[in-house]
Design an enzyme around this catalytic site. Structure first.
Site, PDB file in Angstrom:
ATOM      1  N   ARG A 192      10.259  21.462  45.604  1.00  0.00           N
ATOM      2  CA  ARG A 192       9.586  22.268  44.584  1.00  0.00           C
ATOM      3  C   ARG A 192       8.203  22.717  45.033  1.00  0.00           C
ATOM      4  O   ARG A 192       7.830  23.862  44.847  1.00  0.00           O
ATOM      5  CB  ARG A 192       9.462  21.460  43.295  1.00  0.00           C
ATOM      6  CG  ARG A 192      10.795  21.118  42.709  1.00  0.00           C
ATOM      7  CD  ARG A 192      10.673  20.213  41.527  1.00  0.00           C
ATOM      8  NE  ARG A 192      10.367  18.833  41.909  1.00  0.00           N
ATOM      9  CZ  ARG A 192      10.506  17.803  41.114  1.00  0.00           C
ATOM     10  NH1 ARG A 192      10.937  17.989  39.887  1.00  0.00           N
ATOM     11  NH2 ARG A 192      10.217  16.581  41.509  1.00  0.00           N
ATOM     12  N   ASN A 220       6.334  10.089  45.135  1.00  0.00           N
ATOM     13  CA  ASN A 220       4.926   9.977  44.720  1.00  0.00           C
ATOM     14  C   ASN A 220       4.785   9.590  43.238  1.00  0.00           C
ATOM     15  O   ASN A 220       3.844   8.886  42.873  1.00  0.00           O
ATOM     16  CB  ASN A 220       4.117  11.239  45.039  1.00  0.00           C
ATOM     17  CG  ASN A 220       4.965  12.484  45.035  1.00  0.00           C
ATOM     18  OD1 ASN A 220       5.977  12.543  44.348  1.00  0.00           O
ATOM     19  ND2 ASN A 220       4.565  13.476  45.801  1.00  0.00           N
ATOM     20  N   ILE A 277      13.716  13.295  49.629  1.00  0.00           N
ATOM     21  CA  ILE A 277      14.160  14.367  50.532  1.00  0.00           C
ATOM     22  C   ILE A 277      13.045  15.387  50.718  1.00  0.00           C
ATOM     23  O   ILE A 277      13.056  16.138  51.679  1.00  0.00           O
ATOM     24  CB  ILE A 277      15.423  15.097  50.012  1.00  0.00           C
ATOM     25  CG1 ILE A 277      15.172  15.774  48.660  1.00  0.00           C
ATOM     26  CG2 ILE A 277      16.602  14.140  49.922  1.00  0.00           C
ATOM     27  CD1 ILE A 277      16.240  16.799  48.297  1.00  0.00           C
ATOM     28  N   ASP A 278      12.071  15.390  49.804  1.00  0.00           N
ATOM     29  CA  ASP A 278      11.009  16.404  49.871  1.00  0.00           C
ATOM     30  C   ASP A 278      10.002  16.130  50.993  1.00  0.00           C
ATOM     31  O   ASP A 278       9.254  17.028  51.378  1.00  0.00           O
ATOM     32  CB  ASP A 278      10.260  16.482  48.538  1.00  0.00           C
ATOM     33  CG  ASP A 278      11.124  17.025  47.419  1.00  0.00           C
ATOM     34  OD1 ASP A 278      12.183  17.598  47.720  1.00  0.00           O
ATOM     35  OD2 ASP A 278      10.749  16.861  46.243  1.00  0.00           O
ATOM     36  N   LEU A 330      23.995  18.826  46.758  1.00  0.00           N
ATOM     37  CA  LEU A 330      24.782  18.468  47.953  1.00  0.00           C
ATOM     38  C   LEU A 330      23.873  17.966  49.064  1.00  0.00           C
ATOM     39  O   LEU A 330      24.235  17.066  49.826  1.00  0.00           O
ATOM     40  CB  LEU A 330      25.534  19.707  48.468  1.00  0.00           C
ATOM     41  CG  LEU A 330      26.756  20.151  47.668  1.00  0.00           C
ATOM     42  CD1 LEU A 330      27.179  21.539  48.118  1.00  0.00           C
ATOM     43  CD2 LEU A 330      27.890  19.158  47.859  1.00  0.00           C
ATOM     44  N   GLN A 331      22.670  18.559  49.153  1.00  0.00           N
ATOM     45  CA  GLN A 331      21.797  18.226  50.286  1.00  0.00           C
ATOM     46  C   GLN A 331      21.190  16.829  50.186  1.00  0.00           C
ATOM     47  O   GLN A 331      20.635  16.333  51.150  1.00  0.00           O
ATOM     48  CB  GLN A 331      20.695  19.276  50.452  1.00  0.00           C
ATOM     49  CG  GLN A 331      19.710  19.352  49.320  1.00  0.00           C
ATOM     50  CD  GLN A 331      19.069  20.721  49.187  1.00  0.00           C
ATOM     51  OE1 GLN A 331      18.248  21.099  49.999  1.00  0.00           O
ATOM     52  NE2 GLN A 331      19.440  21.474  48.166  1.00  0.00           N
ATOM     53  N   ARG A 332      21.264  16.214  49.010  1.00  0.00           N
ATOM     54  CA  ARG A 332      20.695  14.864  48.927  1.00  0.00           C
ATOM     55  C   ARG A 332      21.762  13.788  48.734  1.00  0.00           C
ATOM     56  O   ARG A 332      21.431  12.615  48.606  1.00  0.00           O
ATOM     57  CB  ARG A 332      19.617  14.795  47.839  1.00  0.00           C
ATOM     58  CG  ARG A 332      20.119  14.987  46.445  1.00  0.00           C
ATOM     59  CD  ARG A 332      18.962  14.995  45.442  1.00  0.00           C
ATOM     60  NE  ARG A 332      19.495  14.870  44.108  1.00  0.00           N
ATOM     61  CZ  ARG A 332      18.839  15.157  43.004  1.00  0.00           C
ATOM     62  NH1 ARG A 332      17.586  15.607  43.086  1.00  0.00           N
ATOM     63  NH2 ARG A 332      19.372  14.986  41.827  1.00  0.00           N
ATOM     64  N   GLY A 348      14.552  11.490  42.196  1.00  0.00           N
ATOM     65  CA  GLY A 348      15.786  12.086  42.720  1.00  0.00           C
ATOM     66  C   GLY A 348      16.386  11.228  43.817  1.00  0.00           C
ATOM     67  O   GLY A 348      15.655  10.672  44.637  1.00  0.00           O
TER      68      GLY A 348
HETATM   69  O1  F6P Z   1      13.262  14.299  44.196  1.00  0.00           O
HETATM   70  C1  F6P Z   1      13.081  15.521  44.761  1.00  0.00           C
HETATM   71  C2  F6P Z   1      14.021  16.569  44.262  1.00  0.00           C
HETATM   72  O2  F6P Z   1      15.243  16.369  44.873  1.00  0.00           O
HETATM   73  C3  F6P Z   1      13.477  17.976  44.454  1.00  0.00           C
HETATM   74  O3  F6P Z   1      13.631  18.489  45.719  1.00  0.00           O
HETATM   75  C4  F6P Z   1      14.215  18.738  43.386  1.00  0.00           C
HETATM   76  O4  F6P Z   1      13.539  19.883  43.007  1.00  0.00           O
HETATM   77  C5  F6P Z   1      14.237  17.752  42.292  1.00  0.00           C
HETATM   78  O5  F6P Z   1      14.246  16.475  42.890  1.00  0.00           O
HETATM   79  C6  F6P Z   1      15.399  17.909  41.371  1.00  0.00           C
HETATM   80  O6  F6P Z   1      15.349  16.920  40.435  1.00  0.00           O
HETATM   81  P1  F6P Z   1      16.485  16.602  39.378  1.00  0.00           P
HETATM   82  O7  F6P Z   1      17.608  15.974  40.091  1.00  0.00           O
HETATM   83  O8  F6P Z   1      15.811  15.672  38.454  1.00  0.00           O
HETATM   84  O9  F6P Z   1      16.855  17.910  38.787  1.00  0.00           O
END
Ligand code: F6P
Length: 410
Positions: A190, A114, A143-144, A301-303, A14
């Site tokens: 998650r 990870n 972001i996690d 939006l948060q990322r 992500g």
């Molecule tokens: O990479 C972390 C993350 O942003 C999590 O917080 C979120 O649950 C997940 O990715 C969402 O992933 P995707 O964009 O693949 O739906």
């Protein structure tokens, strides 16, 4: 130090508001040492397809790197691809290493979380087995904030800044009517509640929002939550709950799924694309308490809110990209640069190297000591940990009223 080499960099998992700052740090440092920087498109999936680009063509100068820093999402494209086990599928590794040799690559740098460190661990293990001179170095991001081996991860500080700011702003908006009401704000994460916990910083706005924080690490029954909100509504008009998308019931089921629902998982075994926790809780609290409720899902939006990135975060992200290049130049492989916190006041960090196999696939969760006993809030130690990471503002370049981003990769 000078290094006549070719560095191939990829981005995976992500995106974050800081992942391109790390890429800029990699490219800038590689060039400063005399090395070429190439990019793989869509991570290791692009490498498998020999889809690589010379970044001298697409990011030719300091101005383009500066714009890259303020551009959200993963410039090179991303993937969520798990490399097969080398013994089960050696052909995939043979193909990858043939491509690296044909492309005259000296070092592979992979910016990710990870799961991406799993890729670096597998590639460096195969490289050692095959006697390959190629170095493999991970660059942390997520972001996690759930990576082992580092105090925190690039991307988290900016997302935390956006989450805390949004909760403060949403809480003010929810407080305007003279009516009891509950707002549930759903935050990403998650399996780890670092980002939901970071919403605690919104309290400096003076309204005491969020009133409750739900984390995946601290399962809570829906009955206990309803009673906690009922108690708060007896004292105040507007209650704000920050709920992690991975919030769980004591039986382990996700709040966004029915109690008996099987959890859908991705290639790495993580709960896949969660959402709905906020909606579910808002509906539940509305039905049980008879008050107006609203759910806001911050979602992606948060990322990608680069306009509100943390200057501290972007600086550390770029620095780690540079440390990774220098580590590769020094002959390191199978490592990931890591942040060590030297102090909180003043906030001070240093950079070291972590063994990537200790980071791959592991998940660092919020320690129990930083979660309130009833599981519905974080402690002041948590707030002290996260506060420095959101500091400093960026001044993005705006054109005609909107932020300017680097040209998309064609
Ligand atoms: O990479 C972390 C993350 O942003 C999590 O917080 C979120 O649950 C997940 O990715 C969402 O992933 P995707 O964009 O693949 O739906």
């Amino acid at each position: 130090m000078s290094w006549n080499a070719r560095v191939l960099v990829g981005q995976s998992g992500g995106p974050t508001a800081a992942i391109n700052a790390s890429l800029a740090g990699v490219v800038q440092t590689a060039r400063a040492l005399g090395a070429e920087a190439w990019g793989m498109r869509h991570g290791v999936q692009g490498l498998l397809a020999d889809d690589v680009v010379d970044l001298a063509r697409t990011l030719p100068d300091a101005a383009s790197l500066e714009l890259l820093r303020q551009t959200p999402a993963s410039y090179l494209g991303s993937c969520r691809y798990k490399l097969p086990d080398a013994d089960a599928d050696p052909a995939t590794y043979e193909r990858l290493f043939r491509t690296l040799e044909a492309r005259r690559v000296d070092a592979v740098l992979y910016i990710g979380g990870n799961d991406s460190m799993d890729t670096i661990a597998k590639l460096s293990a195969w490289g050692a087995r095959a006697g390959s001179p190629v170095r493999f170095v991970g660059v942390p991001k997520t972001i996690d904030n759930d990576l082992e081996g580092t105090d925190h991860t690039p991307g988290f500080g900016s997302a935390a800044k956006f989450v805390a700011t949004s909760v403060a702003e949403l809480g003010r908006d929810a407080s305007v009517y003279d009516l009891p009401n509950v707002l549930v704000v759903e935050v990403m994460g998650r399996g780890a509640g670092w980002l939901a916990g970071a919403s605690c910083l919104a309290r400096q706005d003076g309204l005491g929002h969020p009133d409750l924080i739900l984390l995946p690490e601290a399962p809570v029954s829906e009955d206990a939550l309803v009673e906690a909100v009922r108690g708060l509504l007896a004292r105040k008009r507007c209650v704000v709950v920050a709920a992690s998308e991975g919030a769980r019931r004591p039986d382990g089921s996700l709040m966004c799924e029915p109690p008996t629902g099987a959890v859908r998982t991705d290639a790495f075994g993580h709960a896949a694309a969660l959402s709905g926790t906020g909606r579910h809780l808002a509906q539940l609290l509305g039905e049980r308490l008879g008050v107006k409720t609203r759910a806001v899902e911050l979602s992606t939006l948060q990322r990608c809110a680069s306009h509100l990135a943390s200057a501290c975060d972007l600086a550390e992200a770029a620095a780690l990209g540079g440390v990774a290049v220098r580590a590769a130049a020094a002959g390191e492989t199978g490592v990931m640069p890591a942040i060590r916190r030297e102090g909180n006041s003043p906030y001070l960090v240093s950079y070291g190297l972590a063994d990537v196999s200790a980071v791959a696939n592991a998940e660092r969760r919020v320690p129990a000591a930083w979660i309130r006993e009833d599981g519905m809030d974080v402690t002041s130690d948590f707030a002290d940990y996260v506060r420095p990471l959101v500091t400093g503002e960026v001044a993005p370049l705006f054109v005609d009223g909107l932020p300017l981003h680097v040209e998309p990769l064609a």
